[in-house]
Design a protein around this motif. Structure first.
Motif, mmCIF file in Angstrom:
data_model
loop_
_atom_site.group_PDB
_atom_site.id
_atom_site.type_symbol
_atom_site.label_atom_id
_atom_site.label_comp_id
_atom_site.label_asym_id
_atom_site.label_seq_id
_atom_site.Cartn_x
_atom_site.Cartn_y
_atom_site.Cartn_z
ATOM 1 N N GLY A 276 2.504 -2.210 -12.082
ATOM 2 C CA GLY A 276 3.328 -3.039 -12.976
ATOM 3 C C GLY A 276 4.430 -3.759 -12.202
ATOM 4 N N HIS A 277 4.978 -3.100 -11.207
ATOM 5 C CA HIS A 277 6.032 -3.726 -10.389
ATOM 6 C C HIS A 277 5.430 -4.637 -9.316
ATOM 7 C CE1 HIS A 277 9.900 -4.225 -8.461
ATOM 8 N NE2 HIS A 277 9.398 -3.796 -7.307
ATOM 9 N N ARG A 278 4.127 -4.498 -9.093
ATOM 10 C CA ARG A 278 3.426 -5.178 -7.988
ATOM 11 C C ARG A 278 4.062 -4.781 -6.650
ATOM 12 N NH1 ARG A 278 4.421 -10.446 -8.351
ATOM 13 N NH2 ARG A 278 5.762 -10.305 -10.174
ATOM 14 N N ALA A 279 4.355 -3.477 -6.540
ATOM 15 C CA ALA A 279 4.990 -2.961 -5.322
ATOM 16 C C ALA A 279 4.070 -3.185 -4.131
ATOM 17 C CB ALA A 279 5.298 -1.476 -5.478
ATOM 18 N N ASP A 280 4.679 -3.591 -3.008
ATOM 19 C CA ASP A 280 3.879 -3.786 -1.792
ATOM 20 C C ASP A 280 4.223 -2.784 -0.708
ATOM 21 O OD1 ASP A 280 6.337 -4.882 -1.293
ATOM 22 O OD2 ASP A 280 5.609 -6.907 -0.887
ATOM 23 N N VAL A 281 5.132 -1.840 -0.995
ATOM 24 C CA VAL A 281 5.356 -0.682 -0.126
ATOM 25 C C VAL A 281 6.047 0.395 -0.969
ATOM 26 C CG1 VAL A 281 7.642 -1.402 0.753
ATOM 27 C CG2 VAL A 281 6.230 0.118 2.128
ATOM 28 N N LEU A 282 5.717 1.639 -0.679
ATOM 29 C CA LEU A 282 6.444 2.767 -1.259
ATOM 30 C C LEU A 282 7.274 3.389 -0.146
ATOM 31 C CD1 LEU A 282 7.090 5.161 -3.222
ATOM 32 C CD2 LEU A 282 4.899 6.167 -2.512
ATOM 33 N N VAL A 283 8.584 3.490 -0.350
ATOM 34 C CA VAL A 283 9.455 4.159 0.623
ATOM 35 C C VAL A 283 9.978 5.428 -0.035
ATOM 36 C CG1 VAL A 283 11.485 3.976 2.098
ATOM 37 C CG2 VAL A 283 10.102 1.949 1.632
ATOM 38 N N THR A 284 9.671 6.556 0.588
ATOM 39 C CA THR A 284 10.048 7.824 -0.008
ATOM 40 C C THR A 284 10.476 8.793 1.084
ATOM 41 O OG1 THR A 284 9.343 9.494 -1.625
ATOM 42 C CG2 THR A 284 7.695 8.788 -0.003
ATOM 43 N N GLY B 149 8.294 17.072 -0.367
ATOM 44 C CA GLY B 149 7.292 18.128 -0.526
ATOM 45 C C GLY B 149 7.176 18.551 -1.984
ATOM 46 N N GLY B 150 6.238 19.484 -2.223
ATOM 47 C CA GLY B 150 6.051 19.990 -3.577
ATOM 48 C C GLY B 150 5.170 19.074 -4.414
ATOM 49 N N ALA B 151 4.797 19.584 -5.586
ATOM 50 C CA ALA B 151 3.850 18.879 -6.441
ATOM 51 C C ALA B 151 4.537 17.969 -7.462
ATOM 52 C CB ALA B 151 2.982 19.897 -7.182
ATOM 53 N N LEU B 152 5.792 18.241 -7.780
ATOM 54 C CA LEU B 152 6.410 17.560 -8.930
ATOM 55 C C LEU B 152 6.524 16.052 -8.742
ATOM 56 C CD1 LEU B 152 9.286 20.020 -9.948
ATOM 57 C CD2 LEU B 152 6.921 19.911 -10.738
ATOM 58 N N THR B 153 6.710 15.613 -7.492
ATOM 59 C CA THR B 153 6.908 14.182 -7.259
ATOM 60 C C THR B 153 5.828 13.593 -6.346
ATOM 61 O OG1 THR B 153 8.393 14.633 -5.398
ATOM 62 C CG2 THR B 153 9.421 14.361 -7.559
ATOM 63 N N ALA B 154 4.725 14.315 -6.187
ATOM 64 C CA ALA B 154 3.679 13.875 -5.249
ATOM 65 C C ALA B 154 2.720 12.852 -5.854
ATOM 66 C CB ALA B 154 2.886 15.083 -4.742
ATOM 67 N N ALA B 155 2.746 12.666 -7.173
ATOM 68 C CA ALA B 155 1.759 11.783 -7.814
ATOM 69 C C ALA B 155 1.852 10.348 -7.290
ATOM 70 C CB ALA B 155 1.961 11.809 -9.332
ATOM 71 N N LYS B 156 3.060 9.905 -6.935
ATOM 72 C CA LYS B 156 3.227 8.531 -6.439
ATOM 73 C C LYS B 156 2.423 8.304 -5.157
ATOM 74 C CE LYS B 156 7.340 10.177 -4.198
ATOM 75 N NZ LYS B 156 8.703 10.537 -4.508
ATOM 76 N N ALA C 97 -2.019 5.461 -2.689
ATOM 77 C CA ALA C 97 -3.278 5.432 -1.932
ATOM 78 C C ALA C 97 -4.368 4.746 -2.756
ATOM 79 C CB ALA C 97 -3.695 6.856 -1.567
ATOM 80 N N GLU C 98 -4.442 5.069 -4.023
ATOM 81 C CA GLU C 98 -5.470 4.461 -4.878
ATOM 82 C C GLU C 98 -5.305 2.945 -4.974
ATOM 83 O OE1 GLU C 98 -6.073 8.350 -7.794
ATOM 84 O OE2 GLU C 98 -5.360 6.469 -8.655
ATOM 85 N N LEU C 99 -4.044 2.497 -4.943
ATOM 86 C CA LEU C 99 -3.774 1.063 -5.086
ATOM 87 C C LEU C 99 -3.723 0.341 -3.742
ATOM 88 C CD1 LEU C 99 -1.002 1.432 -7.802
ATOM 89 C CD2 LEU C 99 -3.251 0.388 -8.156
ATOM 90 N N GLY C 100 -3.862 1.091 -2.650
ATOM 91 C CA GLY C 100 -3.813 0.474 -1.317
ATOM 92 C C GLY C 100 -2.413 0.039 -0.922
#
Ligand code: NAP
Length: 261
Positions: free
Chosen positions: A195-203, A207-214, A219-222
């Motif tokens: 929705g944001h048309r993000a072209d990079v994720l900076v994180t 660690g951990g599972a709670l915030t790993a979904a991004k 990866a799915e969106l390339g």
């Protein structure tokens, strides 16, 4: 954990908190009859409070924490603060050395072992993160409220900044601020990133599972991922990866009656 009763000197176990692991450990110790005192920094407006006794606010550096450990007859310290909370961890290590109170660091494993970790760009700090994505126009930034000022060189880019609590700095008009608290699901993260048309994720390597979904969604969106490396834990401090291991360390302190570091 079986019931253990109070510590050898009658004081509490101090849990340095601000994480889900700290809350789970406090609950486990409390349920086992161990006097536990949780400590929070007092940074967020509506903190999730652990069960048992809680104190809020800084100690005044290592010497202040050492004084606190002596005054409260603390039998042991579990530093269960966030992997990026480096100052309080260093303070706890120094205070433990000053007082001889045992200390263990509960630090959840990072994302180095994530299946996609080899494809990410790992960087030591914000300056390197900025340099790693020179052409990104629409970054998705999840490095935490306190780090936002370091990304102001991107003031002309359409940054989507997601934080738990409102930031203290004024954000550039081109930025979008999203206040949210995990856990997050992959489908929602995919919708947010596309929705944001993000072209990079900076994180950062929380660690951990709670915030790993991004990470999965990116990866799915390339979408390329830039990850800030964790600060090194203080040298000489025993590390445990999870709540049961921390509870075992506490059990050893209490059953052996040891207060040596
Ligand atoms: N950094 C993150 O990304 C992050 C994410 C989620 C949660 N948190 C939680 O938020 C809190 C603050 O994080 P931070 O990165 O600002 O920490 P920090 O930079 O390591 O700590 C800065 C100062 O805040 C005080 N402090 C920090 N944690 C404390 C605690 N649990 N109890 C009492 N005082 C504490 C200490 O003050 P004095 O020197 O005066 O003792 C410390 O020197 C931590 O408890 C952490 O677990 C942090």
């Amino acid at each position: 954990m079986s019931r253990l009763g109070s510590g050898s000197q009658g004081g509490p176990v101090l849990v340095l908190g601000g994480t889900g692991e700290a809350r789970r450990l406090a609950a486990e110790l409390h349920a086992a009859g161990v006097p536990v005192l949780s400590s929070l920094a007092g940074r967020v407006s509506r903190p999730a409070l652990p069960v048992g006794e809680v104190r809020i606010g800084g100690f005044g550096g290592p010497a202040g924490l050492a004084d606190f450990l002596r005054t409260a007859a603390v039998v042991g310290v579990v530093d269960a603060t966030h992997p990026f909370a480096a100052r309080i961890s260093a303070s706890a290590a120094e205070a433990a050395l000053l007082t001889g109170v045992p200390l263990v660091r509960l630090e959840r494993p990072g994302w180095r072992g994530h299946p996609d970790a080899g494809r990410w760009t790992w960087v030591p700090d914000a300056a390197a993160a900025l340099a790693a994505a020179p052409d990104a126009e629409r970054p998705f930034l999840t490095t935490g409220r306190q780090s936002l000022a370091e990304y102001l060189p991107w003031s002309e880019r359409a940054v989507l900044a997601r934080v738990v609590d409102p930031p203290e700095v004024a954000l550039p008009p081109r930025w979008t601020l999203l206040l949210a608290r995990g856990p997050y699901e992959v489908a929602a993260e995919r919708a947010l990133i596309s929705g944001h048309r993000a072209d990079v994720l900076v994180t950062k390597d929380s660690g951990g599972a709670l915030t790993a979904a991004k990470l999965t969604a990116a990866a799915e969106l390339g979408v390329p991922v830039v990850v800030l490396e964790r600060p090194a834990p203080p040298p000489g401090v025993a590390l445990v990866p999870d709540v049961p291991a921390a509870a075992r360390a506490v059990r050893r302190w209490l059953t052996q009656g040891s207060t040596r570091f």
